[in-house]
Design a protein around this motif. Structure first.
Motif, PDB file in Angstrom:
ATOM      1  N   ASP A 126       6.290  10.032   9.164  1.00  0.00           N
ATOM      2  CA  ASP A 126       5.068   9.857   9.946  1.00  0.00           C
ATOM      3  C   ASP A 126       4.176   8.851   9.201  1.00  0.00           C
ATOM      4  OD1 ASP A 126       2.730   9.988  11.304  1.00  0.00           O
ATOM      5  OD2 ASP A 126       2.552  12.176  11.253  1.00  0.00           O
ATOM      6  N   LEU A 127       3.966   7.696   9.841  1.00  0.00           N
ATOM      7  CA  LEU A 127       3.194   6.633   9.171  1.00  0.00           C
ATOM      8  C   LEU A 127       1.824   7.140   8.729  1.00  0.00           C
ATOM      9  CD1 LEU A 127       3.396   3.607   8.421  1.00  0.00           C
ATOM     10  CD2 LEU A 127       2.192   3.114  10.536  1.00  0.00           C
ATOM     11  N   ALA A 128       1.227   8.016   9.562  1.00  0.00           N
ATOM     12  CA  ALA A 128      -0.110   8.516   9.240  1.00  0.00           C
ATOM     13  C   ALA A 128      -0.129   9.287   7.922  1.00  0.00           C
ATOM     14  CB  ALA A 128      -0.616   9.410  10.372  1.00  0.00           C
ATOM     15  N   ALA A 129       1.027   9.798   7.483  1.00  0.00           N
ATOM     16  CA  ALA A 129       1.079  10.588   6.240  1.00  0.00           C
ATOM     17  C   ALA A 129       1.406   9.729   5.036  1.00  0.00           C
ATOM     18  CB  ALA A 129       2.138  11.688   6.387  1.00  0.00           C
ATOM     19  N   ARG A 130       1.536   8.420   5.225  1.00  0.00           N
ATOM     20  CA  ARG A 130       2.063   7.579   4.139  1.00  0.00           C
ATOM     21  C   ARG A 130       0.993   6.894   3.297  1.00  0.00           C
ATOM     22  NH1 ARG A 130       6.509   3.709   5.770  1.00  0.00           N
ATOM     23  NH2 ARG A 130       6.652   3.536   3.495  1.00  0.00           N
ATOM     24  N   LEU A 131      -0.274   7.159   3.597  1.00  0.00           N
ATOM     25  CA  LEU A 131      -1.315   6.557   2.756  1.00  0.00           C
ATOM     26  C   LEU A 131      -1.153   7.061   1.322  1.00  0.00           C
ATOM     27  CD1 LEU A 131      -4.824   6.657   4.483  1.00  0.00           C
ATOM     28  CD2 LEU A 131      -3.501   4.659   3.796  1.00  0.00           C
ATOM     29  N   PRO A 132      -1.217   6.183   0.337  1.00  0.00           N
ATOM     30  CA  PRO A 132      -1.141   6.670  -1.045  1.00  0.00           C
ATOM     31  C   PRO A 132      -2.445   7.360  -1.414  1.00  0.00           C
ATOM     32  CG  PRO A 132      -1.591   4.320  -1.020  1.00  0.00           C
ATOM     33  CD  PRO A 132      -1.414   4.726   0.414  1.00  0.00           C
ATOM     34  N   MET A 133      -2.379   8.412  -2.189  1.00  0.00           N
ATOM     35  CA  MET A 133      -3.606   9.089  -2.633  1.00  0.00           C
ATOM     36  C   MET A 133      -4.466   8.140  -3.476  1.00  0.00           C
ATOM     37  SD  MET A 133      -4.120  12.196  -1.631  1.00  0.00           S
ATOM     38  CE  MET A 133      -3.705  11.567  -0.038  1.00  0.00           C
ATOM     39  N   ILE A 192       0.844  -1.212   0.000  1.00  0.00           N
ATOM     40  CA  ILE A 192       0.000   0.000   0.000  1.00  0.00           C
ATOM     41  C   ILE A 192       0.871   1.251   0.000  1.00  0.00           C
ATOM     42  CG2 ILE A 192      -1.668   1.332   1.398  1.00  0.00           C
ATOM     43  CD1 ILE A 192      -2.887  -1.077   0.003  1.00  0.00           C
ATOM     44  N   PHE A 193       1.873   1.274   0.873  1.00  0.00           N
ATOM     45  CA  PHE A 193       2.668   2.502   1.014  1.00  0.00           C
ATOM     46  C   PHE A 193       3.518   2.816  -0.221  1.00  0.00           C
ATOM     47  CE2 PHE A 193       2.448   1.429   5.757  1.00  0.00           C
ATOM     48  CZ  PHE A 193       1.317   2.205   5.924  1.00  0.00           C
ATOM     49  N   THR A 194       3.726   1.824  -1.075  1.00  0.00           N
ATOM     50  CA  THR A 194       4.532   2.091  -2.277  1.00  0.00           C
ATOM     51  C   THR A 194       3.649   2.198  -3.530  1.00  0.00           C
ATOM     52  OG1 THR A 194       4.834  -0.287  -2.611  1.00  0.00           O
ATOM     53  CG2 THR A 194       6.559   0.858  -1.373  1.00  0.00           C
ATOM     54  N   ALA A 195       2.334   2.190  -3.339  1.00  0.00           N
ATOM     55  CA  ALA A 195       1.429   2.106  -4.495  1.00  0.00           C
ATOM     56  C   ALA A 195       1.582   3.291  -5.455  1.00  0.00           C
ATOM     57  CB  ALA A 195      -0.017   1.995  -4.018  1.00  0.00           C
ATOM     58  N   ASN A 196       1.640   4.516  -4.903  1.00  0.00           N
ATOM     59  CA  ASN A 196       1.730   5.688  -5.792  1.00  0.00           C
ATOM     60  C   ASN A 196       3.031   5.668  -6.592  1.00  0.00           C
ATOM     61  OD1 ASN A 196      -0.017   8.181  -3.713  1.00  0.00           O
ATOM     62  ND2 ASN A 196      -0.783   6.709  -5.179  1.00  0.00           N
ATOM     63  N   GLY A 240     -10.772  17.430  -1.942  1.00  0.00           N
ATOM     64  CA  GLY A 240     -11.013  18.425  -2.986  1.00  0.00           C
ATOM     65  C   GLY A 240     -12.139  18.105  -3.944  1.00  0.00           C
ATOM     66  N   LYS A 241     -12.887  17.061  -3.670  1.00  0.00           N
ATOM     67  CA  LYS A 241     -14.071  16.673  -4.449  1.00  0.00           C
ATOM     68  C   LYS A 241     -13.751  16.277  -5.890  1.00  0.00           C
ATOM     69  CE  LYS A 241     -17.539  19.413  -2.011  1.00  0.00           C
ATOM     70  NZ  LYS A 241     -18.536  20.442  -2.146  1.00  0.00           N
ATOM     71  N   ASP A 242     -12.470  16.142  -6.270  1.00  0.00           N
ATOM     72  CA  ASP A 242     -12.268  15.724  -7.670  1.00  0.00           C
ATOM     73  C   ASP A 242     -12.003  14.236  -7.814  1.00  0.00           C
ATOM     74  OD1 ASP A 242     -10.799  18.144  -6.894  1.00  0.00           O
ATOM     75  OD2 ASP A 242      -9.078  16.946  -7.418  1.00  0.00           O
ATOM     76  N   ILE A 243     -12.032  13.497  -6.718  1.00  0.00           N
ATOM     77  CA  ILE A 243     -11.802  12.056  -6.824  1.00  0.00           C
ATOM     78  C   ILE A 243     -13.174  11.368  -6.885  1.00  0.00           C
ATOM     79  CG2 ILE A 243     -10.919  10.045  -5.553  1.00  0.00           C
ATOM     80  CD1 ILE A 243      -8.761  11.997  -4.481  1.00  0.00           C
ATOM     81  N   PRO A 244     -13.418  10.534  -7.895  1.00  0.00           N
ATOM     82  CA  PRO A 244     -14.748   9.902  -8.000  1.00  0.00           C
ATOM     83  C   PRO A 244     -15.073   9.048  -6.761  1.00  0.00           C
ATOM     84  CG  PRO A 244     -13.442   9.520  -9.988  1.00  0.00           C
ATOM     85  CD  PRO A 244     -12.526  10.138  -8.984  1.00  0.00           C
ATOM     86  N   LYS A 258      -2.410  14.044   2.180  1.00  0.00           N
ATOM     87  CA  LYS A 258      -2.621  15.023   1.105  1.00  0.00           C
ATOM     88  C   LYS A 258      -1.517  16.097   1.138  1.00  0.00           C
ATOM     89  CE  LYS A 258      -6.157  18.264  -0.488  1.00  0.00           C
ATOM     90  NZ  LYS A 258      -6.332  19.500   0.240  1.00  0.00           N
ATOM     91  N   GLN A 259      -1.242  16.599   2.355  1.00  0.00           N
ATOM     92  CA  GLN A 259      -0.174  17.614   2.494  1.00  0.00           C
ATOM     93  C   GLN A 259       1.166  17.044   2.024  1.00  0.00           C
ATOM     94  OE1 GLN A 259      -0.183  18.589   6.638  1.00  0.00           O
ATOM     95  NE2 GLN A 259      -2.166  19.614   6.512  1.00  0.00           N
ATOM     96  N   ALA A 260       1.451  15.801   2.450  1.00  0.00           N
ATOM     97  CA  ALA A 260       2.730  15.175   2.076  1.00  0.00           C
ATOM     98  C   ALA A 260       2.820  15.040   0.557  1.00  0.00           C
ATOM     99  CB  ALA A 260       2.856  13.816   2.753  1.00  0.00           C
TER     100      ALA A 260
END
Ligand code: SF4
Length: 447
Positions: free
Chosen positions: A123-130, A29-33, A156-160, A105-107
Motif C-alpha cells: 500500500d503506497l500510503a504506508a510507504r512513507l519513511p518515518m 523517499i521510499f527507501t530512505a529508512n 507519539g510526541k517523541d519526534i522533535p 507507523k503501523q507498517a
C-alpha cells in the motif's frame, strides 16, 4: 483507416520527458529508512533547498497526499484517518497525510517486530519513511499551521518538531501593496530570522554544521529555473496559447519540492524551448482555441485529466491560475544567490492564501488583462477554506471592475466525493454562451 478521435488536449511533450524526475525523487523517499538517511517531514512552504543543503531527505505532506490522489490510491489513508476520528470536512490534504502517517507507523512497527519486511508494504500510503523530525512552515491557513502538530501527536510526541510562523499579509496600511510597504519589510525580517533559527535546529538534529555553500548553489539553480519558468508562462499570452494551466500543474512538483540542481534548470529550459517552438510554428495547446479562462482554486488532483479534457473539448484554453502562477518561486528577482535567506523568507510569505483581498484582486486583474482572458472558473475547494474564502468577493469585483464573468464549481484537493462535474459542465456552457453574446454585441457596436 483509424476511427480514433484526435484528442483536443495537446500536452507539452517536455513535461512527459521530465516525469522520471518525480519518480526518482519518490523512490529515494521510499527507501530512505532502509538507507539510514535522515528524513524530515514538512508542510507548506518550499523549505526543501534548506533540507537538501543539510543532507536530508524531505517528504512534503501535501505532495504525498496529492500524489496518492492523482494515482487514485488515497482511499486507504483516508479510511485510516476516518477510523481514527478525523471528520470528512477536515482538509483532505491533511486528512490523507495523517492517515498515511498512521499506516506508515503501523507498517514500521510490524517491520521492527519482524512481522513483515519492507517488500510487504504494497500500500503506497504506508510507504512513507518515518521522520527524524518535523518542520512546519504554513502560510495563510490555520489547518496548515496545526497539521504537523497533529502528526507529531499521532507519532507519539517523541519526534522533535520546529514551527516557522508566517504572518498573514493584511495589506491594509496606507503604504502596503504587493512586495512593498512596512508590513512586507517587517514580515520578511521576521521570517528570515526564524529561518536562521531553523538552520540552528537542523544543525542540532543532524549533528553537523550546515552547508551554506550548498544552499547558495541550490538557490542559484532554483532562481534560474524559476526565471525560465516565469518567462515560458508569460509567453502563453500568445493567442492561441502554446501551453495551458494544466501543463503548469504538471510541473508544480518540479518547482515546488524536487531537488535543486542542473537537471531542474534543464527541465524548465526544455519546456521554454517547446513553448517558443509552438509559438513559432502556430501550434496550440488545445484544438481551435475560442475562449480563454482563468482558474482560481487549489488543484483537484483526482480530476486533472478530466478537467483538462472537459475544457479543451469546449475550445477553452485555461491559460493561467492563482494556484500555478502565484506561488512557487514566482518572484525570482527577490533571491540574492550569495545571501538567499531573506528572499526565501519572502517567497514563503507569498503563498496565494496569505494576502488580503486587495492584493488578490490586483494580481487577478493583472493576470486577466495580461493573458487576455474572457472569464474565471472558481474551484470552490470544499475542504480548503483558505482558498475559497475570498472567491465570492473576487467574482463580484472582477465583474464590476472589468466586466469579467465567472462560474463556481465544487470539488476538492484530494477527496473526489465532493466533485460536482455536471454542475461544472452546465455552468461552463452557460458562461461560454454569455461570452459569445458579449462578443456579438461588441462586434455590432464597433461596426
Ligand atoms: S485547508 Fe487548504 S491551505 Fe489549509 S492546509 Fe488544507 S489545502 Fe492547505
Amino acid at each position: 483507416m483509424s476511427n480514433a478521435k484526435q484528442s483536443s488536449v495537446n500536452r507539452l511533450k517536455s513535461n512527459d520527458a521530465g516525469r522520471h524526475l518525480i519518480s526518482d525523487y519518490w523512490d529515494r523517499i521510499f527507501t530512505a529508512n532502509e538507507r539510514n538517511a535522515q528524513v524530515v517531514w514538512y508542510n507548506g512552504a518550499a523549505l526543501n533547498p534548506i533540507f537538501q543543503a543539510a543532507g536530508l531527505e524531505w517528504a512534503h505532506g501535501e505532495a504525498f497526499a496529492a500524489r496518492l490522489s492523482a494515482q487514485r490510491l488515497e482511499k486507504s489513508a483516508q479510511l485510516a484517518a476516518q477510523e481514527f476520528g478525523y471528520v470528512g470536512e477536515l482538509c483532505s490534504y491533511a486528512r490523507t497525510h495523517l492517515g498515511a502517517a498512521l499506516l506508515a507507523k503501523q507498517a514500521r512497527e510490524k517491520f521492527d517486530k519482524g512481522i513483515v519486511d519492507n517488500a510487504d508494504r504494497d500500500d503506497l500510503a504506508a510507504r512513507l519513511p518515518m521522520p527524524n523530525f518535523i518542520v512546519n512552515c504554513y502560510a495563510g491557513c490555520s489547518t496548515g499551521q496545526q497539521w504537523d502538530d497533529f502528526t507529531h501527536r499521532l507519532l507519539g510526541k517523541d519526534i522533535p518538531i520546529f514551527n516557522v510562523s508566517l504572518p498573514f499579509l493584511w495589506g491594509n496600511r496606507a503604504d502596503a501593496g504587493y512586495l512593498k510597504g512596512k508590513e512586507w519589510e517587517e514580515a520578511s525580517d521576521y521570517v528570515a530570522d526564524q529561518l536562521y533559527k531553523l538552520i540552528d535546529f537542523i544543525e542540532v538534529q543532524t549533528g553537523r554544521p550546515f552547508d551554506w555553500e550548498a544552499l547558495r548553489e541550490g538557490m542559484t539553480h532554483i532562481k534560474q529555473a524559476a526565471e525560465i519558468r516565469r518567462e515560458a508562462m508569460a509567453m502563453c499570452a500568445n493567442m492561441p496559447a502554446p501551453a495551458t494551466f494544466w501543463d503548469w500543474i504538471a510541473s508544480v512538483a518540479h518547482i515546488n519540492f524536487l531537488p535543486a540542481g542542473p537537471e531542474l534548470v534543464d527541465y524548465f529550459s526544455k519546456i521554454h524551448e517547446e513553448v517558443a517552438q509552438r509559438i513559432a510554428s502556430g501550434e496550440s495547446a488545445i484544438k481551435d482555441e475560442k475562449y480563454r479562462l482563468y482558474f482560481d482554486g487549489i488543484m483537484n488532483w483526482n480530476k486533472l485529466g478530466t478537467l483538462a479534457k472537459l475544457f479543451a473539448e469546449r475550445k477553452v484554453a485555461v491559460v493561467a491560475g492563482r494556484y500555478t502562477h502565484k506561488p512557487f518561486w514566482q518572484e525570482p528577482q527577490l533571491i540574492d544567490t550569495d545571501d538567499p535567506i531573506r528572499g526565501m523568507a519572502q517567497h514563503y510569505l507569498l503563498c496565494p492564501t496569505n494576502h488580503g483581498f486587495q492584493t488578490i484582486k490586483d494580481f487577478t486583474k493583472n493576470d486577466c488583462e495580461f493573458y487576455g482572458l474572457d472569464g474565471i472558473v472558481f474551484h470552490s475547494t470544499r475542504t480548503c477554506r483558505a482558498f475559497t474564502g475570498p472567491q465570492q468577493m473576487l467574482a463580484r469585483a472582477m465583474k464590476k471592475e472589468m466586466g469579467i464573468p465567472s462560474i463556481f464549481f465544487e470539488g476538492d484537493v484530494a477527496d473526489e466525493s465532493f466533485y460536482k462535474g455536471e454542475l461544472l459542465e452546465s455552468r461552463l456552457e452557460a458562461m461560454l454562451e454569455a461570452i459569445d453574446v458579449r462578443r456579438s454585441r461588441n462586434f455590432i457596436a464597433s461596426n
